[in-house]
Design a protein around this motif. Sequence first.
Motif, PDB file in Angstrom:
ATOM      1  N   LEU A  19       0.857  -1.195   0.000  1.00 47.46           N
ATOM      2  CA  LEU A  19       0.000   0.000   0.000  1.00 47.46           C
ATOM      3  C   LEU A  19       0.886   1.236   0.000  1.00 47.46           C
ATOM      4  CD1 LEU A  19      -2.538  -1.030   2.828  1.00 47.46           C
ATOM      5  CD2 LEU A  19      -2.473  -1.764   0.449  1.00 47.46           C
ATOM      6  N   LEU A  20       0.711   2.081  -0.988  1.00 47.98           N
ATOM      7  CA  LEU A  20       1.479   3.329  -1.059  1.00 47.98           C
ATOM      8  C   LEU A  20       0.483   4.471  -1.060  1.00 47.98           C
ATOM      9  CD1 LEU A  20       4.152   4.901  -1.529  1.00 47.98           C
ATOM     10  CD2 LEU A  20       3.856   4.486  -3.978  1.00 47.98           C
ATOM     11  N   GLU A  21       0.587   5.335  -0.054  1.00 47.63           N
ATOM     12  CA  GLU A  21      -0.381   6.423   0.065  1.00 47.63           C
ATOM     13  C   GLU A  21       0.326   7.749   0.295  1.00 47.63           C
ATOM     14  OE1 GLU A  21      -3.358   7.719   0.127  1.00 47.63           O
ATOM     15  OE2 GLU A  21      -4.409   5.997  -0.713  1.00 47.63           O
ATOM     16  N   SER A  22      -0.410   8.826   0.014  1.00 50.23           N
ATOM     17  CA  SER A  22       0.196  10.149   0.117  1.00 50.23           C
ATOM     18  C   SER A  22       0.102  10.728   1.523  1.00 50.23           C
ATOM     19  CB  SER A  22      -0.467  11.094  -0.886  1.00 50.23           C
ATOM     20  OG  SER A  22      -1.866  11.063  -0.718  1.00 50.23           O
ATOM     21  N   ARG A  40      -4.414  -9.728   5.493  1.00 53.31           N
ATOM     22  CA  ARG A  40      -3.717  -9.685   6.781  1.00 53.31           C
ATOM     23  C   ARG A  40      -2.266  -9.193   6.657  1.00 53.31           C
ATOM     24  NH1 ARG A  40      -7.872  -9.306   8.095  1.00 53.31           N
ATOM     25  NH2 ARG A  40      -9.330 -10.712   9.091  1.00 53.31           N
ATOM     26  N   THR A  41      -1.695  -9.283   5.486  1.00 52.88           N
ATOM     27  CA  THR A  41      -0.294  -8.869   5.327  1.00 52.88           C
ATOM     28  C   THR A  41      -0.206  -7.618   4.464  1.00 52.88           C
ATOM     29  OG1 THR A  41       0.283 -11.210   5.397  1.00 52.88           O
ATOM     30  CG2 THR A  41       2.012  -9.689   4.674  1.00 52.88           C
ATOM     31  N   PHE A  42       0.230  -6.528   5.098  1.00 47.22           N
ATOM     32  CA  PHE A  42       0.367  -5.258   4.387  1.00 47.22           C
ATOM     33  C   PHE A  42       1.801  -4.782   4.437  1.00 47.22           C
ATOM     34  CE2 PHE A  42      -3.747  -4.649   6.669  1.00 47.22           C
ATOM     35  CZ  PHE A  42      -4.569  -4.698   5.570  1.00 47.22           C
ATOM     36  N   HIS A  43       2.195  -4.081   3.429  1.00 51.38           N
ATOM     37  CA  HIS A  43       3.437  -3.314   3.482  1.00 51.38           C
ATOM     38  C   HIS A  43       3.001  -1.869   3.323  1.00 51.38           C
ATOM     39  CE1 HIS A  43       5.664  -7.046   3.196  1.00 51.38           C
ATOM     40  NE2 HIS A  43       4.748  -7.406   2.328  1.00 51.38           N
ATOM     41  N   GLU A  49      10.658   5.424  -1.675  1.00 48.23           N
ATOM     42  CA  GLU A  49      11.805   4.653  -1.195  1.00 48.23           C
ATOM     43  C   GLU A  49      11.338   3.455  -0.356  1.00 48.23           C
ATOM     44  OE1 GLU A  49      14.731   5.021  -2.348  1.00 48.23           O
ATOM     45  OE2 GLU A  49      15.407   3.326  -1.125  1.00 48.23           O
ATOM     46  N   GLU A  50      10.392   3.704   0.544  1.00 46.44           N
ATOM     47  CA  GLU A  50       9.837   2.603   1.356  1.00 46.44           C
ATOM     48  C   GLU A  50       9.182   1.562   0.452  1.00 46.44           C
ATOM     49  OE1 GLU A  50       8.604   5.364   5.250  1.00 46.44           O
ATOM     50  OE2 GLU A  50       7.044   4.378   4.072  1.00 46.44           O
ATOM     51  N   ALA A  51       8.478   2.048  -0.552  1.00 38.76           N
ATOM     52  CA  ALA A  51       7.786   1.132  -1.472  1.00 38.76           C
ATOM     53  C   ALA A  51       8.799   0.278  -2.233  1.00 38.76           C
ATOM     54  CB  ALA A  51       6.920   1.927  -2.434  1.00 38.76           C
ATOM     55  N   ARG A  52       9.886   0.894  -2.646  1.00 42.13           N
ATOM     56  CA  ARG A  52      10.900   0.166  -3.415  1.00 42.13           C
ATOM     57  C   ARG A  52      11.521  -0.950  -2.556  1.00 42.13           C
ATOM     58  NH1 ARG A  52      15.025   2.308  -7.846  1.00 42.13           N
ATOM     59  NH2 ARG A  52      13.364   3.749  -8.293  1.00 42.13           N
ATOM     60  N   ILE A  53      11.755  -0.662  -1.282  1.00 41.47           N
ATOM     61  CA  ILE A  53      12.336  -1.667  -0.377  1.00 41.47           C
ATOM     62  C   ILE A  53      11.349  -2.830  -0.187  1.00 41.47           C
ATOM     63  CG2 ILE A  53      13.075  -2.072   2.020  1.00 41.47           C
ATOM     64  CD1 ILE A  53      14.148   0.883   1.954  1.00 41.47           C
ATOM     65  N   ALA A  54      10.088  -2.496   0.076  1.00 38.83           N
ATOM     66  CA  ALA A  54       9.066  -3.548   0.269  1.00 38.83           C
ATOM     67  C   ALA A  54       8.904  -4.371  -1.002  1.00 38.83           C
ATOM     68  CB  ALA A  54       7.737  -2.912   0.663  1.00 38.83           C
ATOM     69  N   GLY A  72       7.263  13.097  -3.732  1.00 42.73           N
ATOM     70  CA  GLY A  72       7.559  12.825  -5.148  1.00 42.73           C
ATOM     71  C   GLY A  72       8.027  11.389  -5.369  1.00 42.73           C
ATOM     72  N   GLY A  73       8.191  11.038  -6.616  1.00 44.35           N
ATOM     73  CA  GLY A  73       8.772   9.739  -6.960  1.00 44.35           C
ATOM     74  C   GLY A  73       7.786   8.597  -7.096  1.00 44.35           C
ATOM     75  N   GLY A  74       6.489   8.871  -6.906  1.00 44.81           N
ATOM     76  CA  GLY A  74       5.497   7.796  -6.982  1.00 44.81           C
ATOM     77  C   GLY A  74       5.373   7.208  -8.386  1.00 44.81           C
ATOM     78  N   HIS A  75       5.284   8.076  -9.384  1.00 45.64           N
ATOM     79  CA  HIS A  75       5.180   7.592 -10.765  1.00 45.64           C
ATOM     80  C   HIS A  75       6.457   6.851 -11.170  1.00 45.64           C
ATOM     81  CE1 HIS A  75       2.053  10.795 -10.888  1.00 45.64           C
ATOM     82  NE2 HIS A  75       1.453   9.925 -11.665  1.00 45.64           N
ATOM     83  N   GLU A  76       7.588   7.394 -10.742  1.00 43.91           N
ATOM     84  CA  GLU A  76       8.877   6.779 -11.102  1.00 43.91           C
ATOM     85  C   GLU A  76       8.997   5.397 -10.472  1.00 43.91           C
ATOM     86  OE1 GLU A  76       8.421   9.845 -10.041  1.00 43.91           O
ATOM     87  OE2 GLU A  76       8.939  10.954 -11.858  1.00 43.91           O
ATOM     88  N   PHE A  77       8.533   5.261  -9.224  1.00 45.72           N
ATOM     89  CA  PHE A  77       8.579   3.950  -8.569  1.00 45.72           C
ATOM     90  C   PHE A  77       7.778   2.923  -9.367  1.00 45.72           C
ATOM     91  CE2 PHE A  77       5.808   1.179  -5.968  1.00 45.72           C
ATOM     92  CZ  PHE A  77       6.735   0.188  -5.702  1.00 45.72           C
ATOM     93  N   LEU A  78       6.576   3.303  -9.768  1.00 42.29           N
ATOM     94  CA  LEU A  78       5.709   2.354 -10.472  1.00 42.29           C
ATOM     95  C   LEU A  78       6.269   1.999 -11.846  1.00 42.29           C
ATOM     96  CD1 LEU A  78       2.322   3.886  -9.340  1.00 42.29           C
ATOM     97  CD2 LEU A  78       3.201   1.646  -8.698  1.00 42.29           C
ATOM     98  N   LYS A  79       6.866   2.990 -12.492  1.00 37.91           N
ATOM     99  CA  LYS A  79       7.476   2.738 -13.799  1.00 37.91           C
ATOM    100  C   LYS A  79       8.658   1.772 -13.634  1.00 37.91           C
ATOM    101  CE  LYS A  79       8.056   5.553 -17.863  1.00 37.91           C
ATOM    102  NZ  LYS A  79       8.271   6.861 -18.412  1.00 37.91           N
TER     103      LYS A  79
END
Lengths: 199, 148
Positions: A19-22, A40-43, A49-54, A72-79
């Motif tokens: 889960l990535l939220e603003s 039951r299991t969330f990241h 940066e946190e999303a990339r590690i998870a 920032g960086g949300g679109h870049e992470f998904l790409k």
Amino acid sequence: MTAADSDARINLGKTSALLLESSAHGLDILAQILLGFGVRTFHRCLTAEEARIAFDRSALDFIIADPNLPTGGGHEFLKWARRNTPSPNRHTPIILTTGHVQMSDVRRARDIGANFIVAKPLQPGVLWQRILWIARENRAFVESDNYVGPDRRFRNLGPPPGMTGRREGDLGLEVGAALAPNMSDTELSAMFKPMKVAL
Amino acid sequence: MTDVKLHYPKNTLRKTLNAPGAISGIEALRSAAKNLDSIAEFSMQAVDRKIAALEEMVAECSDPPSAEERAAFHRLANEIFTESGAFGHEACSQAAHSLCDLVAAEGAKGRQVEAIAVHAASLKALRGHGAPEMRNAIVDGLRKLSRP
């Protein structure tokens, strides 16, 4: 929600979601909805940066992400998640969530390779339906120079008039001359009628 | 012709359909609504703090607001829009959406600071008690400001 969707049964108890939220409160809302669905299991991530590690460390069944992060960086992470990683997670279904959006944001989100886009404020019924759609989905995954993600063509209507199409398998709208005579009804039936074979 | 590779990766969610212990949509939505109720009060207190932060930002911002200030207003208004909307506070959510429209508009005209201040004050009023007609009138008025 359609009757078929409300009747469908699903067990998300063993699934793992990123889960990535603003905002922290937005993350709480999303997590409470998914807990209700049985996940039951969330990241839980608030930064790219946190999303990339998870993403790197865990096997994921789906991702729900709002790419418009204050840091920032949300679109870049998904790409990156779709294109630049050998991880099996690169094929993981992605549901994008968006608050106040403009058309350019929607196009950008679609071109990232998301499976679906859900408008906020989040409604549990809509989220449940999208998860079901993904579970039932059998869309091809496309990998090309310009796009990586689920096939954006929901219906195959052929290329636009006057265009040849961009894929090898694209057929033109014009039908050419028949290569063989029409089959009769008897011939057609014979193809479907079970027959004994003497060996 | 673009070189395109098509394949069908394993869909791990498929095996969850009708798996033992599966729940129906009705059960899932009931449970999600109950969970949301459990954090509603706390979350709306956070929305109130965001409205207060909005008022402080208006008092301190330049006239006309800079691109960075407009982005900060948009971020805060967007959070109020999505979070209050998730808990069914429709009028508050719509007012915040109107503020998003206002600060996101390209080439916004003058008097934008006053319009933002009106939105902030209205958001505060909408969080109080009030008749639905009054709430609708406030939201309609804000829409006229953000979409002239």
